[in-house]
Design a protein around this motif. Structure first.
Motif, short mmCIF file in Angstrom:
data_model
loop_
_atom_site.label_atom_id
_atom_site.label_comp_id
_atom_site.label_asym_id
_atom_site.label_seq_id
_atom_site.Cartn_x
_atom_site.Cartn_y
_atom_site.Cartn_z
N PRO A 113 0.82 -1.22 0.00
CA PRO A 113 0.00 0.00 0.00
C PRO A 113 0.85 1.26 0.00
CG PRO A 113 -0.83 -1.60 1.58
CD PRO A 113 0.50 -2.11 1.13
N LEU A 114 1.93 1.25 0.79
CA LEU A 114 2.83 2.40 0.85
C LEU A 114 3.55 2.60 -0.47
CD1 LEU A 114 4.28 4.61 2.49
CD2 LEU A 114 5.93 2.85 3.19
N TYR A 115 4.12 1.52 -1.02
CA TYR A 115 4.84 1.60 -2.28
C TYR A 115 3.95 2.14 -3.40
CZ TYR A 115 9.10 -1.05 -0.99
OH TYR A 115 10.30 -1.45 -0.47
N GLY A 116 2.70 1.66 -3.46
CA GLY A 116 1.81 2.06 -4.54
C GLY A 116 1.54 3.55 -4.55
N VAL A 117 1.16 4.09 -3.40
CA VAL A 117 0.85 5.51 -3.30
C VAL A 117 2.10 6.35 -3.56
CG1 VAL A 117 0.07 7.35 -1.76
CG2 VAL A 117 -1.08 5.12 -1.73
N VAL A 118 3.23 5.94 -2.97
CA VAL A 118 4.48 6.70 -3.15
C VAL A 118 4.90 6.72 -4.61
CG1 VAL A 118 6.95 6.73 -2.64
CG2 VAL A 118 5.31 6.32 -0.80
N GLN A 119 4.81 5.55 -5.30
CA GLN A 119 5.23 5.51 -6.70
C GLN A 119 4.32 6.35 -7.59
OE1 GLN A 119 8.19 3.94 -7.98
NE2 GLN A 119 7.54 5.45 -9.50
N ASP A 120 3.01 6.35 -7.30
CA ASP A 120 2.11 7.20 -8.08
C ASP A 120 2.40 8.68 -7.84
OD1 ASP A 120 0.59 5.41 -9.61
OD2 ASP A 120 -0.71 4.94 -7.92
N LYS A 121 2.80 9.02 -6.63
CA LYS A 121 3.19 10.41 -6.34
C LYS A 121 4.50 10.76 -7.05
CE LYS A 121 0.00 11.62 -3.25
NZ LYS A 121 -0.92 12.78 -3.45
N LEU A 122 5.43 9.80 -7.09
CA LEU A 122 6.72 10.04 -7.74
C LEU A 122 6.60 10.09 -9.26
CD1 LEU A 122 9.07 7.72 -5.63
CD2 LEU A 122 9.07 10.22 -5.66
N GLY A 123 5.61 9.39 -9.79
CA GLY A 123 5.44 9.35 -11.24
C GLY A 123 6.61 8.64 -11.91
N LEU A 124 7.40 9.39 -12.68
CA LEU A 124 8.52 8.82 -13.41
C LEU A 124 9.86 8.99 -12.69
CD1 LEU A 124 7.50 9.99 -16.98
CD2 LEU A 124 7.28 7.70 -16.03
N ARG A 125 9.83 9.48 -11.45
CA ARG A 125 11.07 9.60 -10.69
C ARG A 125 11.50 8.24 -10.15
NH1 ARG A 125 8.39 14.45 -9.63
NH2 ARG A 125 7.37 13.63 -7.76
N LYS A 126 12.81 8.07 -9.96
CA LYS A 126 13.40 6.74 -9.77
C LYS A 126 13.72 6.36 -8.32
CE LYS A 126 16.05 7.60 -14.01
NZ LYS A 126 17.43 7.68 -14.57
N TRP A 127 13.38 7.20 -7.36
CA TRP A 127 13.90 7.01 -6.00
C TRP A 127 13.50 5.67 -5.40
CZ3 TRP A 127 17.58 10.25 -5.53
CH2 TRP A 127 17.49 11.54 -6.08
N LEU A 128 12.27 5.28 -5.55
CA LEU A 128 11.80 4.04 -4.93
C LEU A 128 12.43 2.83 -5.62
CD1 LEU A 128 9.99 3.22 -2.62
CD2 LEU A 128 8.07 3.07 -4.21
N PHE A 129 12.54 2.88 -6.93
CA PHE A 129 13.21 1.82 -7.69
C PHE A 129 14.66 1.70 -7.20
CE2 PHE A 129 13.12 -0.06 -12.24
CZ PHE A 129 13.94 -1.10 -11.86
#
Length: 419
Positions: A61-77
């Motif tokens: 749940p955390l990863y999903g929301v964070v990645q949608d907020k990041l869009g195309l930014r790579k930090w979570l990857f």
């Protein structure tokens, strides 16, 4: 410009290749390692996979929301890649000592760490590359086939490596993570092109609008989301649960377990190369039959594969059941992505993917990894597989009845625009 576009395609493909090289090495040979090197029985081995799933439940749940907020930014990857870098040292120097202190404690810690890279991390990898490749106007299935090629390579070389040194596969994962990190670092995606593949102007504007809490809550009000979750438990969960212990089941039909492990690696290698070939054609097939129908067919193939493995146990027949995954996996993967982008708000593709696919899948794995591990110990693999086959059938039927096809939403959208 054309050369740059081709280079970017190979960059996406390389990222899939080296991530799923790691994925395939671990999931193909971790059951062998837990049994042969760590000397764990099926119930404790099942606990490792359950711990991986539980950790993913917290992360998704955390990863999903964070990645949608990041869009195309790579930090979570990038965080996932960092975790991947230390798989070799962790398994070599920490996992066995933890298991020796306490088998249950070690299984939980080991499973939790691996989940950062795999069960939890895969959602970040898939969602980011799907979104980035879609922004670059690539067909997801064509980029994703590199993951299948990696699986074939891993199965081929992994069998040799594992027989020589069971720890070597985990160090190979760390080396692959280095290359993956380099490919991620050099990747450049034109943020201005994001959403260009959406045909309707309103959809393009929607893609650029910030995600709100109301947008996220609307996902949970959609009956198709819950049907999709049920379908994922029936297909994706049981696919992984079946594969967790199947290598040991297959090897048990050989007088020499090492020979069985080597033969299995060869079969798995052939399977994933066939999978890569079928992946090329799958986007065309799914565009014709629809993503919902693609998921139902994938579920039917899994049902046949599991039931067949219980009832027809000659080695050559077991090999055939394994090879059927070459059809099932592309149908499932391409259908999932096309269903998500065809039914739900495209801005929330990562959230829907991680909750509807990964989260639901991990809920199922948390429950069924342990349950099936206990069943294997109590009634044996064959009887356990018969039970599993009918669990798959029940979930696929239920999910199919609740889900609406993407054509239903396309029709409603056109009517709304006309009005």
């Amino acid at each position: 410009m054309k050369n740059l576009k081709q280079l970017k395609f190979w960059n996406f493909g390389g990222m899939y290749y080296f991530y799923f090289m790691i994925w395939a090495l671990i999931f193909a040979f971790l059951p062998f390692w837990l049994n042969k090197t760590a000397n764990l029985d099926t119930s404790v081995s099942g606990l490792v996979f359950s711990a991986m799933a539980i950790t993913a439940l917290v992360l998704e749940p955390l990863y999903g929301v964070v990645q949608d907020k990041l869009g195309l930014r790579k930090w979570l990857f990038g965080f996932v890649v960092l975790c991947l870098l230390f798989i070799g040292p962790f398994v070599q120097f920490a996992f066995i000592p933890l298991l020796e202190i306490n088998a249950i404690f070690g299984a939980v810690v080991g499973g939790a760490y691996l989940s950062l890279c795999l069960n939890g991390g895969v959602g970040v990898v898939e969602a980011y590359i799907e979104r980035s490749s879609r922004a670059s106007n690539y067909e997801y299935g064509h980029v994703r086939l590199f993951g299948s090629l990696a699986g074939g390579t891993a199965a081929f070389i992994g069998g040799i490596m594992f027989v020589q040194n069971s720890y070597s596969i985990f160090w190979a994962c760390s080396i692959s993570a280095v290359v993956l990190g380099i490919l991620l670092f050099v990747l450049r995606v034109d943020k201005d092109s994001y959403g260009e593949e959406t045909p309707a102007d309103s959809d393009e504007k929607e893609e650029e609008t910030p995600v709100t809490k109301e947008n996220i809550m609307n996902v949970f009000k959609n009956r198709s989301f819950w049907g999709f979750c049920i379908m994922m438990i029936g297909i994706a969960t049981m696919f992984d649960v079946f594969d967790q212990q199947f290598p040991n089941y297959f090897a048990s039909f050989f007088n020499d377990a090492s020979q069985g492990e080597l033969v299995f690696s060869r079969i798995a290698s052939v399977q994933v190369f066939l999978e890569a070939g079928f992946m090329i054609a799958t986007p065309f097939i799914i565009n014709k039959i629809g993503a919902k129908n693609g998921l139902i067919i994938a579920g039917a193939v899994l049902f046949i594969r599991v039931l067949g493995s219980a009832l027809f146990t000659e080695i050559w027949m077991l090999a055939i059941w394994r090879l059927l995954a070459a059809i099932e996996m592309p149908l499932m993967l391409v259908s999932i992505m096309k269903y998500i982008t065809g039914v739900f708000d495209v801005r929330l593709s990562a959230t829907v993917y991680m909750l509807g696919f990964n989260f639901a899948k991990q809920v199922g794995i948390t429950i069924f990894s342990y349950v099936m591990g206990v069943l294997y110990s109590a009634i044996g693999f064959q009887s356990g597989y018969i039970v599993m086959a009918f669990i798959i059938l029940a979930f696929v039927i239920a999910g199919g009845l609740i889900m609406r096809s993407e054509k239903y939403y396309t029709k409603n959208s056109l009517e709304q625009h006309a009005a």
